[in-house]
Structure formats: C-alpha cells, structure tokens
Design an enzyme around this catalytic site. Sequence first.
Site, mmCIF file in Angstrom:
data_model
loop_
_atom_site.group_PDB
_atom_site.id
_atom_site.type_symbol
_atom_site.label_atom_id
_atom_site.label_comp_id
_atom_site.label_asym_id
_atom_site.label_seq_id
_atom_site.Cartn_x
_atom_site.Cartn_y
_atom_site.Cartn_z
ATOM 1 N N HIS A 17 63.103 -58.088 3.814
ATOM 2 C CA HIS A 17 63.133 -59.392 3.136
ATOM 3 C C HIS A 17 63.222 -60.576 4.094
ATOM 4 O O HIS A 17 63.498 -61.682 3.666
ATOM 5 C CB HIS A 17 64.333 -59.458 2.186
ATOM 6 C CG HIS A 17 64.095 -58.830 0.843
ATOM 7 N ND1 HIS A 17 63.626 -57.558 0.682
ATOM 8 C CD2 HIS A 17 64.261 -59.323 -0.412
ATOM 9 C CE1 HIS A 17 63.532 -57.286 -0.612
ATOM 10 N NE2 HIS A 17 63.902 -58.341 -1.298
ATOM 11 N N GLU A 55 53.209 -58.233 -8.274
ATOM 12 C CA GLU A 55 52.578 -59.184 -7.361
ATOM 13 C C GLU A 55 51.073 -59.022 -7.293
ATOM 14 O O GLU A 55 50.334 -60.006 -7.187
ATOM 15 C CB GLU A 55 53.174 -59.038 -5.956
ATOM 16 C CG GLU A 55 54.564 -59.644 -5.800
ATOM 17 C CD GLU A 55 55.684 -58.814 -6.406
ATOM 18 O OE1 GLU A 55 55.428 -57.649 -6.769
ATOM 19 O OE2 GLU A 55 56.821 -59.313 -6.501
HETATM 20 C C1 TPP Z 1 58.000 -56.302 -4.941
HETATM 21 C C2 TPP Z 1 59.180 -57.157 -5.240
HETATM 22 N N1 TPP Z 1 59.021 -58.224 -6.049
HETATM 23 C C3 TPP Z 1 60.061 -59.005 -6.356
HETATM 24 C C4 TPP Z 1 61.301 -58.747 -5.857
HETATM 25 C C5 TPP Z 1 62.480 -59.654 -6.200
HETATM 26 N N2 TPP Z 1 63.373 -58.992 -7.125
HETATM 27 C C6 TPP Z 1 64.438 -58.320 -6.680
HETATM 28 S S1 TPP Z 1 65.241 -57.565 -7.893
HETATM 29 C C7 TPP Z 1 64.187 -58.108 -9.073
HETATM 30 C C8 TPP Z 1 64.402 -57.718 -10.500
HETATM 31 C C9 TPP Z 1 64.314 -56.258 -10.707
HETATM 32 O O1 TPP Z 1 64.702 -55.911 -11.993
HETATM 33 P P1 TPP Z 1 64.981 -54.418 -12.424
HETATM 34 O O2 TPP Z 1 63.952 -53.518 -11.821
HETATM 35 O O3 TPP Z 1 65.089 -54.397 -13.890
HETATM 36 O O4 TPP Z 1 66.356 -54.041 -11.744
HETATM 37 P P2 TPP Z 1 67.803 -54.687 -11.894
HETATM 38 O O5 TPP Z 1 67.898 -55.766 -10.854
HETATM 39 O O6 TPP Z 1 67.944 -55.203 -13.263
HETATM 40 O O7 TPP Z 1 68.770 -53.608 -11.564
HETATM 41 C C10 TPP Z 1 63.209 -58.897 -8.489
HETATM 42 C C11 TPP Z 1 62.140 -59.580 -9.224
HETATM 43 C C12 TPP Z 1 61.425 -57.647 -4.979
HETATM 44 N N3 TPP Z 1 62.594 -57.334 -4.393
HETATM 45 N N4 TPP Z 1 60.365 -56.859 -4.717
#
Ligand code: TPP
Lengths: 324, 319
Positions: free
Chosen positions: A129, A60
């Site tokens: 959230h 972000e």
């Molecule tokens: C700072 C922040 N940005 C965006 C999100 C929204 N978000 C939640 S999970 C995710 C993807 C995360 O991917 P990864 O770290 O690879 O974990 P996975 O879900 O694949 O286990 C996003 C973009 C968030 N929760 N926090």
Amino acid sequence: MAIITMREAISQAIWEEMERDEKVFIMGEEVGVWGGTYAVTKGFLDHFGEERVRDTPIAESAIVGSAIGAALNGLRPIAELMTINFAFVAMDQIVNQAAKLHYMFGGQMVLPLVIRAPSGGGRQLGATHSQTPDVIFAHFPGLKVVAPGTPADAKGLLKSAIRSDDPILFIENATLYQMRGEVPEGEYTIPIGKSTVQRVGKDVTIVTYSKMVKYCLDAAEQLAKDGIEVEIVDLRSLRPLDMGPVITSFKKTNRAVIVEESWLSYGIGAEVSTRIYEEAFDYVDTPIQRVAQKEVPLPYNRHLEQLALPQIADIIQAVKEVLR
Amino acid sequence: MVNGEYLDIYKQMVLIRHLEEKAAELYQAGKVGGFLHLYIGEEAVSTGILAAREERDHVITAYRDHGVAVNAGIPVNQIVAELMGKATGISKGRGGSMHMADITRNFWGGHAIVGAHIPIATGLALADKMEKRDAVTICMFGEGATNIGFFHEGVNMAMVWKLPVLWICENNQYGMGTSPERASAVSNIIQKACGYGMPAYDVDGMDVLAVRDIVAARLQEIREGSGPQFVEARTYRFKGHSMGDPERYRSKDEVKKYVENGPIDRFRKFLIQKEGVQEKRLDEIDEEAAQEIMEAVEFADNSPEPADEDLFRNIYVEE
Ligand SMILES: Cc1ncc(C[n+]2csc(CCOP(=O)(O)OP(=O)(O)O)c2C)c(N)n1
C-alpha cells in the site's frame, strides 16, 4: 490568490468541471456516501446526485474498464482509484485498453478519460500500500501521466486533464493532501506536458516532481544558507516529458541532481539523466546524481520505512556531491 | 462438569476483544501506525472456524486478521509486537496489523489487497491435492471482496479442479461504507457460490457454536472429496472500517442493535444459562485475558526495534 490545501484544489477542479460540463462524472470506491477516502469528493453526492457521483463495487478492473467504455461513448468520466496500488488490479484496462484504443483503431476511438489515484509511501501502510509506481505508467505511449507537486498546479492541471480528449492518469501524492499553497482565484488551467521552474538558482539543477518538489524546496532553503543556489525544475508530467526547462537550466548550472520518491532502478533519474547526457553532453561538469528510494519493498516499521525513503538530507548531500 | 472446549472458546473470544481494544488505544497513543482494522463484533466467526479446523488445515484471510492470528495460536506477545513494528513481531515488524502470518501454524496471513489472497488459497489447495495431503484450505474474505475479479477467478478454478477449499465469506454488512445492496448484484452472497456449482450455506456468524458446527461438517465433506464448499457467515463490525472512519453510511441505532446482542455476550449467556457455568468463572477468564494483553504490551514495549540492516534482509532467498 487564495491559500488552500491540495485536497481543496483537487476538489475544486473536479467540482468546477462537473458544473461546467454535465458529461463529466466521477466514479470509484467510496466517492459518494463516504465522501471520498481522502475526503476529496465530500459534499459531491448531495450536490450532483448519485448518477454523476457513483459509488462502485470493489472492482478496479471494471472501474477503469467501464470508464473507458463510457468515455468512448460520449461521456467524460473521472475514475478514482482509492490508491495507485490498486491500479495493478486494473493494469490491463489501463495499459492494454486505455493506452491503445485510439492508436490501434486508426484514431477512430477517442477516450476523454481521467484516472485519478493517490500514490506515495511514508504512512506505515506496508509493502503493498506504499508504492510510488508512477514511472511504470509513464512507460506506455498512448497514456499521459500527470503528477503535480503544488495545489496551484494540481488544480490547473486537473482541469486541463478533464477537458483533454486523451486518457490521463492523474497522480496525487497521498501525503500532500494537507499541503497548503497559493492558488489563483477564478478560472484557470495549466497546459499538460510542460515542466516548470519552481525555484531559480545558478549552481545546481534539481529535477523532480510531485511530493519531492517540497522536499527539494526545503533542501534548497537549507543550502541557500551555505550560499548554494539551486534551481528546481518540476516535471509535473512524466509523459509527455518536457525536457526544455531542464536543459535550459542545466546549460546554466552544468550540474544536476534528479530526485524521485520511488526506486532508483529504471526510474525517472535514469531517464532524465540520460536525456541530459544526450542533449547537453558538452555542458556536463560532473556526473549527475540520483536520489531515490532504497531498493526494498517498504516495511511497516516507521523507522525502517523512513530509512528506505528519500530524505531532505539525501538531497542536500547529493547537491554537495555534484559541487565537489 | 463444565465443557472445557466451551471455556476455551470463550477465552479466545475475549482475548481477541481485549487485544482489539488495546490495539485501538495503542493507535491513539501513536504506538501503532498505518491502517488498523478491528475485529470487534466478529470474534465468533474466526473463533468458530478455527475451533473446527485440524492443525494441518490451512487458513488465509484478509487484512482484518487479528482474530485469526489469535485463534491460529500466535502468542499475543508476537501479535502486539507486530502491531508496534518491533523486531519480535510475528512478521519482524515489516507487516504491521494487516500482515500477520505464521506458517508453522499453517496460517498464511493477513493480505491487504482486497481479494488477492483468494486465488492464492486455490493454489495452497492445489498443492495439497497434487501432493495427496489430507488438508483443507480455509479461505476467509469479506462480502465486499466477492465483487472483485480475484474472487470469481479463484473460486471458479478451484471448482473446476475440485480442490479441497472451504470458502468463508465473512459478511459484516459493509465493505468500507458500502453495503452489498449497493455493490453486489445479489446481496445474498451464497448465490454467487451457487453460480459456480458448489454447495453453499449460510450461518449466523454471531453464534460461535453454529459457526464451529457448520465448518466442521463442511470440512468433513471436503476431506471426503466433495471439492470446494462455501459458507457465508453473517456478522457485524462494531467499529469503523479502520481508524478514522466517519461512519456516515450507518446510524448509531443500527450499530447499537448489534452491539447489544454481541457474540461474546450471547455466548456468555449461553454458558451461564444452558451450561451452568458460574459467572465468576467467566469473569476470571476475562481477567486472565486482559492480563495477557497487558503483559503482551509490556513485552512489545520492551522489545527492540528492527536493526537498520534488517531493511535489506529477505528481499530474496538467495542474496
Ligand atoms: C484491490 C483493492 N481495492 C480497494 C482496497 C481498499 N479497501 C480496503 S478494505 C476495503 C473494503 C473491503 O470490504 P470487505 O471485503 O467486505 O471486508 P471488510 O473490510 O468488511 O472486512 C476496501 C475497498 C484494497 N485494499 N484493495
């Protein structure tokens, strides 16, 4: 007039502005292939291509920061934050950079930037959230904060925001995307920084914005059955804050209730009521009431979460209180 | 003689699988709300890791936390109750799916802001080092989280201070709909760890024993004072990112390829073919796990909602 959803209104505004001006582009997490987490940019990637519909890493701070840089250097970026809760990760870029650069460098730097972010609670997403921290961002001179409560306002205000040369945080309430409303056909914009009257009445002035506009309209319907006519002023923009319609209304009703989704302390209610006392003290018949969220981080449990959030019944009660 | 530890590992994995399948059902039925990120397909990662840790070692992870919750030893009753927001949930119904923690078991949660728990892990390890306690902090995160500043700041600082941390990147190949190829300058995630000068390894995250072994070896070295180390476990998420994912970013064929060779099936095959475990014995374990989850749902169904006054409890330690 067409009846469309808030989602469609926002989507149309971005689409039309991207068609109108090729310097406008959108970037953010999942705006492209996924089509937007809230489906706002569905179909954009196919139409505009990946240069102008940019999926970003989860970063972000860099999303906002790079949008600032691109804006300084001649483009008109729309940076989408998946939710406003993640704006805290980008806080320095928003507060110390976007809000300051134009002023601090003597007006040389211009950043036509829109940061879009869904806000609001009520979906059982837990404490991190579910926040409605809109007012925090309105604290900083140099940043404009717009938060519409109807599809028509969303479309007209977002188009103005994209055309503006100032950095603007455009706050969408995540529970409003499905909300339907009349939207004018064809090209139109709504100037930023103008409050508006959403319902005319003579007994009590309600001041509110965003999701709570709908709550207040519903409360007004119920109150009307008891013969109470409330006037609803929708701020639409938290900075600049247009008190004109609020004061005009208050001089007519002499009573006010301020309604916001977020916490009470240091909130919109505190600001707006103080300004009413400052600007229209002689018209005050009774202490102004505030309706807001209970002062707790929002819990996951559905019932507790709803207990913490402001409800239509709270608005009705506050209106009756100022009429006592 | 059948290796008891192996059967235990098998049990853990199928328990997670049954939990997740039930969680999805409960979500469809409206009994679970909010975001629900299933761990189906990734069971070997947390099970392998937790099989190698000592109880004094800390574990902290992201919102896809049900697997770790089970492996850390939280009774499934309390996990399901938390999913359903009940007062008997491990977080008293306040946290939901994304926020399970049990600090009595050194499990520090379930965190929903991507990457935010990474610097916190640095701090857990800092305290252990300053207090001269023999514990390692195991910090798990997705590959998507390695693109956010938290990761770089937290990992760098831990390395500068030579803290006892094992970083584990669970690379399930997508952060929501974005593959590392589209979001990370190096799609080989261990290169990032190498950039901070720490030993880094990758492992087949679908092979529970491989995960256990590499984690055991890394923990050993960290205990001996190596400072932080890094493991990338390659895995795959069988279901959508959370409920309601349109999954436009991957093909059904791709998913099928992984599902057909899933971590539980693989381990089951290994147990039968290499360890001579009777299929019937594994079916019994499976049945037991399903039963435990059924009972947990019953427990949660019969549990009370939090009381209204609970809303204002725990805002501060000192009221
Ligand atoms: C700072 C922040 N940005 C965006 C999100 C929204 N978000 C939640 S999970 C995710 C993807 C995360 O991917 P990864 O770290 O690879 O974990 P996975 O879900 O694949 O286990 C996003 C973009 C968030 N929760 N926090």
